[in-house]
Design a protein around this motif. Structure first.
Motif, short mmCIF file in Angstrom:
data_model
loop_
_atom_site.label_atom_id
_atom_site.label_comp_id
_atom_site.label_asym_id
_atom_site.label_seq_id
_atom_site.Cartn_x
_atom_site.Cartn_y
_atom_site.Cartn_z
N GLU A 61 38.30 57.79 60.15
CA GLU A 61 38.31 59.20 59.78
C GLU A 61 38.98 59.96 60.91
O GLU A 61 38.66 59.76 62.08
N GLN A 62 39.95 60.79 60.53
CA GLN A 62 40.64 61.60 61.52
C GLN A 62 41.15 62.88 60.89
O GLN A 62 41.34 62.96 59.68
N TYR A 63 41.35 63.87 61.75
CA TYR A 63 41.85 65.15 61.29
C TYR A 63 43.35 65.03 61.05
O TYR A 63 44.09 64.49 61.87
N ARG A 64 43.82 65.53 59.90
CA ARG A 64 45.24 65.52 59.56
C ARG A 64 45.72 66.97 59.48
O ARG A 64 45.37 67.71 58.56
N LYS A 65 46.47 67.38 60.48
CA LYS A 65 46.91 68.77 60.60
C LYS A 65 47.70 69.22 59.37
O LYS A 65 47.53 70.36 58.92
N LEU A 67 47.27 68.55 56.41
CA LEU A 67 46.32 68.83 55.32
C LEU A 67 45.28 69.87 55.72
O LEU A 67 44.55 70.36 54.88
N PRO A 70 40.01 66.72 57.79
CA PRO A 70 39.90 65.29 58.09
C PRO A 70 39.89 64.50 56.78
O PRO A 70 39.40 64.99 55.76
N GLU A 73 40.79 57.00 55.94
CA GLU A 73 41.93 56.15 55.59
C GLU A 73 41.73 54.73 56.09
O GLU A 73 40.93 54.50 57.00
N GLU A 140 44.27 60.84 70.80
CA GLU A 140 43.96 60.31 69.46
C GLU A 140 42.44 60.29 69.29
O GLU A 140 41.72 59.74 70.12
N ASP A 163 44.55 59.68 50.24
CA ASP A 163 45.93 59.26 50.51
C ASP A 163 46.25 58.00 49.73
O ASP A 163 45.36 57.21 49.40
#
Length: 178
Positions: A61-65, A67, A70, A73, A140, A163
């Motif tokens: 799980e990570q933040y996707r700027k 979008l 978070p 994936e 990261e 995604d």
């Protein structure tokens, strides 16, 4: 008979970045008309379907700027210049999740957005996982989660998995069960 081709008249680079390059191509279509194409060049990426001995899919799980939220994936990463995709897959699995494997099998490759980008993703399946420590790059921030396929399907409904590569991986595993 249509040949489905476009002849490039000229190409102008408008941006060279760390991850992508962007150009505008002037093309001539088969009917002789000219048009512009905005094109993104990308070095390619890998994604890894990693399943634990407990039959849980290893996810990050990570933040996707892009979008502004978070998402969850499968582990993935950019291929470095001169690096073979399978080497990238071994490296990214270890860096992002801490898991390592002695065996990766290539499942497929696909273009992410062929209407404007040449990015190709090589999808691998990891077996016989060994747990370890993440080796994240500076800046990261990635949280590792493991989920069953049923839990993944719920995350899709909630748009927390949102995604294509991860949905592809989940579908692949569902088909493999049958």
């Amino acid at each position: 008979m249509t040949t489905f081709s476009e002849r490039t008249i000229k190409s102008e680079s408008i941006y060279k970045g760390k991850i992508i390059d962007v150009s505008i191509a002037t093309i001539e279509r088969e009917d002789g008309e000219r048009a512009k194409r905005e094109l993104v060049k990308h070095p390619g990426a890998v994604a890894i379907i990693a399943v634990t001995d407990e039959n849980k899919l290893v996810l990050v799980e990570q933040y996707r700027k892009a979008l502004e939220k978070p998402i969850i994936e499968i582990p993935a990463g950019k291929i470095e210049v001169g690096e073979e995709p399978i080497k990238t897959a071994y490296r990214e699995l270890k860096e992002e999740t801490g898991y390592s494997t002695a065996r990766l099998t290539e499942i497929a490759s696909f273009y992410t957005s062929p209407g404007f980008a040449d990015e190709i993703v090589y999808l691998y399946e990891a077996s016989s996982l060994e747990e370890g420590e993440q080796q994240l790059d500076d800046g990261e921030y990635v949280h590792v989660v493991t989920k069953s396929l049923a839990e993944c399907e719920e995350l899709i409904k909630e748009q927390r998995i949102h995604d294509a590569k991860t949905m592809y991986a989940i579908q692949y595993l569902k088909l493999k069960e049958n």
